[in-house]
Design a protein around this motif. Structure first.
Motif, PDB file in Angstrom:
ATOM      1  N   LEU A  53      26.055  36.390  58.643  1.00  0.00           N
ATOM      2  CA  LEU A  53      25.280  35.707  57.615  1.00  0.00           C
ATOM      3  C   LEU A  53      23.818  36.120  57.690  1.00  0.00           C
ATOM      4  O   LEU A  53      23.254  36.233  58.786  1.00  0.00           O
ATOM      5  CB  LEU A  53      25.377  34.187  57.790  1.00  0.00           C
ATOM      6  CG  LEU A  53      26.770  33.574  57.850  1.00  0.00           C
ATOM      7  CD1 LEU A  53      26.688  32.107  58.259  1.00  0.00           C
ATOM      8  CD2 LEU A  53      27.484  33.703  56.517  1.00  0.00           C
ATOM      9  N   ASP A  54      23.221  36.352  56.534  1.00  0.00           N
ATOM     10  CA  ASP A  54      21.774  36.475  56.444  1.00  0.00           C
ATOM     11  C   ASP A  54      21.207  35.096  56.139  1.00  0.00           C
ATOM     12  O   ASP A  54      21.623  34.444  55.170  1.00  0.00           O
ATOM     13  CB  ASP A  54      21.367  37.447  55.337  1.00  0.00           C
ATOM     14  CG  ASP A  54      21.499  38.900  55.752  1.00  0.00           C
ATOM     15  OD1 ASP A  54      21.297  39.193  56.946  1.00  0.00           O
ATOM     16  OD2 ASP A  54      21.813  39.752  54.893  1.00  0.00           O
ATOM     17  N   VAL A  55      20.278  34.649  56.970  1.00  0.00           N
ATOM     18  CA  VAL A  55      19.629  33.354  56.762  1.00  0.00           C
ATOM     19  C   VAL A  55      18.162  33.637  56.440  1.00  0.00           C
ATOM     20  O   VAL A  55      17.438  34.249  57.237  1.00  0.00           O
ATOM     21  CB  VAL A  55      19.748  32.457  58.008  1.00  0.00           C
ATOM     22  CG1 VAL A  55      19.027  31.134  57.785  1.00  0.00           C
ATOM     23  CG2 VAL A  55      21.228  32.214  58.344  1.00  0.00           C
ATOM     24  N   TRP A  56      17.730  33.201  55.263  1.00  0.00           N
ATOM     25  CA  TRP A  56      16.363  33.436  54.799  1.00  0.00           C
ATOM     26  C   TRP A  56      15.568  32.136  54.873  1.00  0.00           C
ATOM     27  O   TRP A  56      16.073  31.066  54.517  1.00  0.00           O
ATOM     28  CB  TRP A  56      16.365  33.955  53.368  1.00  0.00           C
ATOM     29  CG  TRP A  56      17.006  35.302  53.211  1.00  0.00           C
ATOM     30  CD1 TRP A  56      18.315  35.559  52.931  1.00  0.00           C
ATOM     31  CD2 TRP A  56      16.366  36.575  53.347  1.00  0.00           C
ATOM     32  NE1 TRP A  56      18.527  36.918  52.874  1.00  0.00           N
ATOM     33  CE2 TRP A  56      17.352  37.563  53.124  1.00  0.00           C
ATOM     34  CE3 TRP A  56      15.059  36.966  53.617  1.00  0.00           C
ATOM     35  CZ2 TRP A  56      17.076  38.927  53.163  1.00  0.00           C
ATOM     36  CZ3 TRP A  56      14.772  38.322  53.664  1.00  0.00           C
ATOM     37  CH2 TRP A  56      15.761  39.287  53.443  1.00  0.00           C
ATOM     38  N   VAL A  57      14.321  32.228  55.324  1.00  0.00           N
ATOM     39  CA  VAL A  57      13.441  31.064  55.446  1.00  0.00           C
ATOM     40  C   VAL A  57      12.097  31.417  54.815  1.00  0.00           C
ATOM     41  O   VAL A  57      11.539  32.494  55.092  1.00  0.00           O
ATOM     42  CB  VAL A  57      13.236  30.659  56.920  1.00  0.00           C
ATOM     43  CG1 VAL A  57      12.419  29.375  57.004  1.00  0.00           C
ATOM     44  CG2 VAL A  57      14.574  30.482  57.631  1.00  0.00           C
TER      45      VAL A  57
END
Length: 339
Positions: free
Chosen positions: A308-312
């Motif tokens: 998963l790519d998790v963007w913040v």
């Protein structure tokens, strides 16, 4: 924190932060160029130790002189490798994920009705399979459903939000695969030692059956509570493929100089549906030496390899002392704690 101390804290915060708002460069107030610059940031190796199961895959500062830029409080992963950031000043930024260039990008408003273009304080958002998005407006205590092209909007004022704070109200929202909606308040439940946050569970679309704008919601919600780390407020959340939720948390750290502390926690909505409570377990710490600021937006994108790519993204409050930061974190679901 006792109420009297909170008032003192708020006064000190205002005296420190408000001047920075006026000191910000106002030369771009009429700029509509739609230009965006992504500046890659170097991160010390030791910062990676505080990310738990996440691996830092990139960090950027977003810069623009366009008057519509900044203040992003919600983030969504859109099709074709694009991110949609929504601001608490009725602005939206639709851009390609780095490290490729952001263009073509879209800067515009959120509210569709021309008479409501001055509406502000969009603090939470989620999306559905058709591309529609739902936006929670904290100050107005309402929820909008907007079509993918931002041409049609339905807006409701759920009775459950009437008692929520206009300053620390609806801040995190998610829609699960079964069509249920979860909405979390940023405010602390009184006498909870700053650990609990009111949560609403809608069995279906809260805007379903509504006609036009500003009507009552036809769908009733159940009440629950989120337990999180003491002093931390939930600012966004996103569901994982296994149904659990990543929750972004933020705390204003005292004493001076004021700074923000962030965390990413894991919680299971199944517990909420079963017992009325759910608990957030801290996984990562978004503090220095990691680039840190007022992180308010979180999005998850599944990858072809199962990770998963998790963007913040951070909310700069349009203040000269803050930045719009974007983090890309890589997560292998196998590294998460078991249920």
């Amino acid at each position: 924190m006792p109420p009297r101390l909170r008032l003192v804290a708020a006064a000190v915060l205002a005296s420190v932060l408000l001047p920075s708002l006026f000191l910000r460069d106002r030369g771009h107030r009429w700029d509509r160029s739609g230009q965006l610059e992504l500046v890659a940031l170097s991160v010390p190796a030791q910062a990676r130790r505080q990310l738990g199961p996440f691996r830092l895959a990139g960090a950027w500062e977003l810069r623009s002189r366009d008057a519509r830029f900044g203040g992003y409080s919600a983030l969504l992963a859109r099709p074709d490798g694009r991110l949609l950031a929504l601001s608490d000043r009725n602005g939206r930024l639709d851009f390609r994920e780095p490290p490729v260039g952001p263009a073509p990008l879209i800067m515009g408003g959120i509210a569709v009705d021309p008479q409501e273009r001055g509406i502000e304080d969009a603090e939470a958002a989620t999306s559905g399979p058709s591309g529609d998005i739902w936006v929670a407006w904290e100050d107005r205590r309402m929820i909008s459903r907007i079509d993918r092209g931002f041409t049609r909007e339905i807006r409701v004022r759920p009775v459950e939000l009437h008692g929520w704070s206009s300053q620390f109200g609806a801040e995190s929202m998610a829609r699960d695969r079964d069509g249920r909606f979860i909405l979390v308040s940023e405010d602390f439940v009184p006498r909870s030692y700053e650990r609990q946050h009111e949560t609403l569970i809608y069995p279906s679309d809260p805007a379903a059956g509504a006609q036009g704008l500003n009507g009552p919601a036809m769908v009733a919600a159940r009440h629950g509570r989120l337990f999180a780390s003491s002093g931390y407020r939930p600012t966004d959340m996103a569901l994982l493929p296994d149904g659990r939720a990543l929750i972004l948390l933020r705390q204003l750290v005292w004493p001076l100089p004021l700074r923000f502390s962030g965390r990413i926690a894991l919680a299971d909505p199944a517990d909420l549906r079963r017992t009325g409570t759910w608990r957030a377990r801290d996984l990562a710490f978004l503090d220095a030496p990691l680039p840190s600021d007022n992180y308010e937006g979180l999005a998850v994108r599944p990858r072809a390899d199962g990770k998963l790519d998790v963007w913040v993204i951070s909310d700069d409050n349009k203040a000269s002392t803050q930045r719009t930061l974007l983090l890309r974190l890589l997560l292998d679901p196998a590294d998460l704690p078991p249920r």
